[in-house]
Enzyme design. Structure first.
Site, PDB file in Angstrom:
ATOM      1  N   ASN A  12      38.703  34.847  34.673  1.00  0.00           N
ATOM      2  CA  ASN A  12      37.795  34.424  35.743  1.00  0.00           C
ATOM      3  C   ASN A  12      37.965  32.912  35.900  1.00  0.00           C
ATOM      4  O   ASN A  12      37.657  32.150  34.978  1.00  0.00           O
ATOM      5  CB  ASN A  12      36.361  34.743  35.306  1.00  0.00           C
ATOM      6  CG  ASN A  12      35.465  35.243  36.411  1.00  0.00           C
ATOM      7  OD1 ASN A  12      34.311  35.515  36.151  1.00  0.00           O
ATOM      8  ND2 ASN A  12      35.935  35.391  37.619  1.00  0.00           N
ATOM      9  N   ASN A  62      29.739  30.678  44.398  1.00  0.00           N
ATOM     10  CA  ASN A  62      30.799  31.627  44.708  1.00  0.00           C
ATOM     11  C   ASN A  62      31.729  31.044  45.762  1.00  0.00           C
ATOM     12  O   ASN A  62      31.365  30.077  46.459  1.00  0.00           O
ATOM     13  CB  ASN A  62      30.201  32.935  45.232  1.00  0.00           C
ATOM     14  CG  ASN A  62      29.649  33.808  44.126  1.00  0.00           C
ATOM     15  OD1 ASN A  62      30.298  34.007  43.108  1.00  0.00           O
ATOM     16  ND2 ASN A  62      28.455  34.338  44.336  1.00  0.00           N
ATOM     17  N   CYS A  71      26.539  32.953  36.069  1.00  0.00           N
ATOM     18  CA  CYS A  71      27.912  33.411  35.872  1.00  0.00           C
ATOM     19  C   CYS A  71      28.210  33.288  34.382  1.00  0.00           C
ATOM     20  O   CYS A  71      28.233  32.187  33.840  1.00  0.00           O
ATOM     21  CB  CYS A  71      28.881  32.571  36.696  1.00  0.00           C
ATOM     22  SG  CYS A  71      30.617  32.993  36.432  1.00  0.00           S
ATOM     23  N   GLY A  72      28.417  34.430  33.710  1.00  0.00           N
ATOM     24  CA  GLY A  72      28.618  34.408  32.272  1.00  0.00           C
ATOM     25  C   GLY A  72      29.903  33.737  31.848  1.00  0.00           C
ATOM     26  O   GLY A  72      29.924  32.922  30.915  1.00  0.00           O
ATOM     27  N   ASN A  73      31.003  34.051  32.528  1.00  0.00           N
ATOM     28  CA  ASN A  73      32.271  33.399  32.202  1.00  0.00           C
ATOM     29  C   ASN A  73      32.223  31.920  32.581  1.00  0.00           C
ATOM     30  O   ASN A  73      32.746  31.062  31.869  1.00  0.00           O
ATOM     31  CB  ASN A  73      33.427  34.090  32.921  1.00  0.00           C
ATOM     32  CG  ASN A  73      33.722  35.452  32.338  1.00  0.00           C
ATOM     33  OD1 ASN A  73      33.640  35.656  31.135  1.00  0.00           O
ATOM     34  ND2 ASN A  73      34.063  36.401  33.194  1.00  0.00           N
ATOM     35  N   GLU A 193      33.227  41.797  42.636  1.00  0.00           N
ATOM     36  CA  GLU A 193      32.209  40.750  42.691  1.00  0.00           C
ATOM     37  C   GLU A 193      31.854  40.370  44.112  1.00  0.00           C
ATOM     38  O   GLU A 193      32.725  40.005  44.912  1.00  0.00           O
ATOM     39  CB  GLU A 193      32.689  39.496  41.947  1.00  0.00           C
ATOM     40  CG  GLU A 193      32.715  39.647  40.437  1.00  0.00           C
ATOM     41  CD  GLU A 193      32.735  38.306  39.731  1.00  0.00           C
ATOM     42  OE1 GLU A 193      31.819  37.486  39.987  1.00  0.00           O
ATOM     43  OE2 GLU A 193      33.662  38.068  38.946  1.00  0.00           O
ATOM     44  N   CYS A 203      34.176  39.575  34.666  1.00  0.00           N
ATOM     45  CA  CYS A 203      32.862  39.137  35.151  1.00  0.00           C
ATOM     46  C   CYS A 203      31.909  39.176  33.965  1.00  0.00           C
ATOM     47  O   CYS A 203      31.609  40.252  33.435  1.00  0.00           O
ATOM     48  CB  CYS A 203      32.373  40.050  36.269  1.00  0.00           C
ATOM     49  SG  CYS A 203      30.693  39.665  36.829  1.00  0.00           S
ATOM     50  N   THR A 205      28.580  38.430  33.563  1.00  0.00           N
ATOM     51  CA  THR A 205      27.300  39.126  33.732  1.00  0.00           C
ATOM     52  C   THR A 205      27.526  40.624  33.892  1.00  0.00           C
ATOM     53  O   THR A 205      26.696  41.434  33.475  1.00  0.00           O
ATOM     54  CB  THR A 205      26.531  38.571  34.945  1.00  0.00           C
ATOM     55  OG1 THR A 205      27.368  38.619  36.114  1.00  0.00           O
ATOM     56  CG2 THR A 205      26.066  37.143  34.694  1.00  0.00           C
TER      57      THR A 205
END
Length: 267
Positions: A12, A62, A71-73, A193, A203, A205
């Protein structure tokens, strides 16, 4: 000229900008965000800004310019970026930062070359429901998780696009995760996404939501009492998700995976 950097969190990819002492307001404009992400082939843009109460503030956008979600990553990458910039945790070895969905803790576990292994604490989750034959959860971003026999046989682009805009999820829409449980109990996840409007290589999340959905379905992973841990295969890298599930609430949620510095970018 504003210096920009490229990071990858398990494939990502993001543009990262230091906004602490420079006017970066134009990088919050939808047109500029879209242009930069398109030109550099990235899945988003992040600004690291000052915070009055934590080590720093994370702003995430985004490619279509939308914001307001976690956004986790990206969260793991911005911690690696903070370390690169010389930002040091105030009170411990853990970074504490503001994100769109609240306060997060994170820790750099190791480093090999330009790649840091980062563990990120995600928010608690207690609101989820059955939907479309799967489960709908909000892990800082909205996700519909669907279990399928073989994710490699799924047309993620067309099915993801269709479900992403289903009337049930209007007006915000939803990300869509397709998940297969492997013989060893690990998960393979592919995600469409929203905001990027295509499948991405990972992704964060969505991987977190997929692990929680697997727990609710009693699928895969390993557990000791209320503690659960899942190994998750994204398109490029593996990540791990752990949490405590008690009384219908997911807490102590941690997403661990790589954050790779890929160099400078130019406008």
């Amino acid at each position: 000229m504003i210096r920009m950097f490229r990071y990858s969190g398990a494939g990502n990819s993001f543009i990262a900008i230091d906004g602490r002492d420079t006017d970066v307001s134009r990088f919050r404009e939808r047109r500029v965000i879209h242009m930069l992400c398109l030109a550099n082939g990235t899945d988003g843009l992040m600004i690291l800004d000052k915070s009055c109460t934590t080590d720093f503030k994370m702003e995430f956008f985004n490619p279509d310019g939308s914001s307001g979600m976690m956004c986790g990553n990206g969260g793991r990458c911005i911690v690696a970026f903070a370390d690169f910039l010389g930002v040091k945790p105030f009170h411990s070895t853990d970074y504490v930062f503001e994100a769109p969905d609240g306060i997060h803790n994170a820790q750099i576990l190791s480093q090999l070359g330009d790649c840091k292994m980062v563990r990120l604490e995600m928010g608690d989750v207690s609101d989820y429901r059955e939907s479309q034959g799967g489960l709908f959860l909000d892990t800082g971003a909205r996700h519909l998780v669907l279990f399928v026999p073989d994710v490699e046989q799924v047309d993620v682009e067309s099915e993801g696009k269709r479900l992403r805009s289903d009337a049930e999820f209007a007006p915000q829409g939803t990300n869509v995760d397709f998940v297969s449980v492997m013989p060893d109990g690990s998960l393979t996840v592919r995600t469409f996404e929203k905001g990027v409007e295509r499948e991405t290589l990972a992704c964060g999340t969505g991987i977190t939501a997929s692990a929680m959905a697997a727990c609710l379905r009693g699928l895969g992973g390993r557990n000791e009492g209320d503690f659960y841990e899942y190994l998750v295969h994204a398109r490029q890298d593996d990540l791990s998700v752990s949490f405590v599930h008690r009384g219908g609430v997911f807490s102590e949620v941690r997403l661990t995976g790589p954050a790779l510095f890929q160099g400078d970018l130019f406008e």
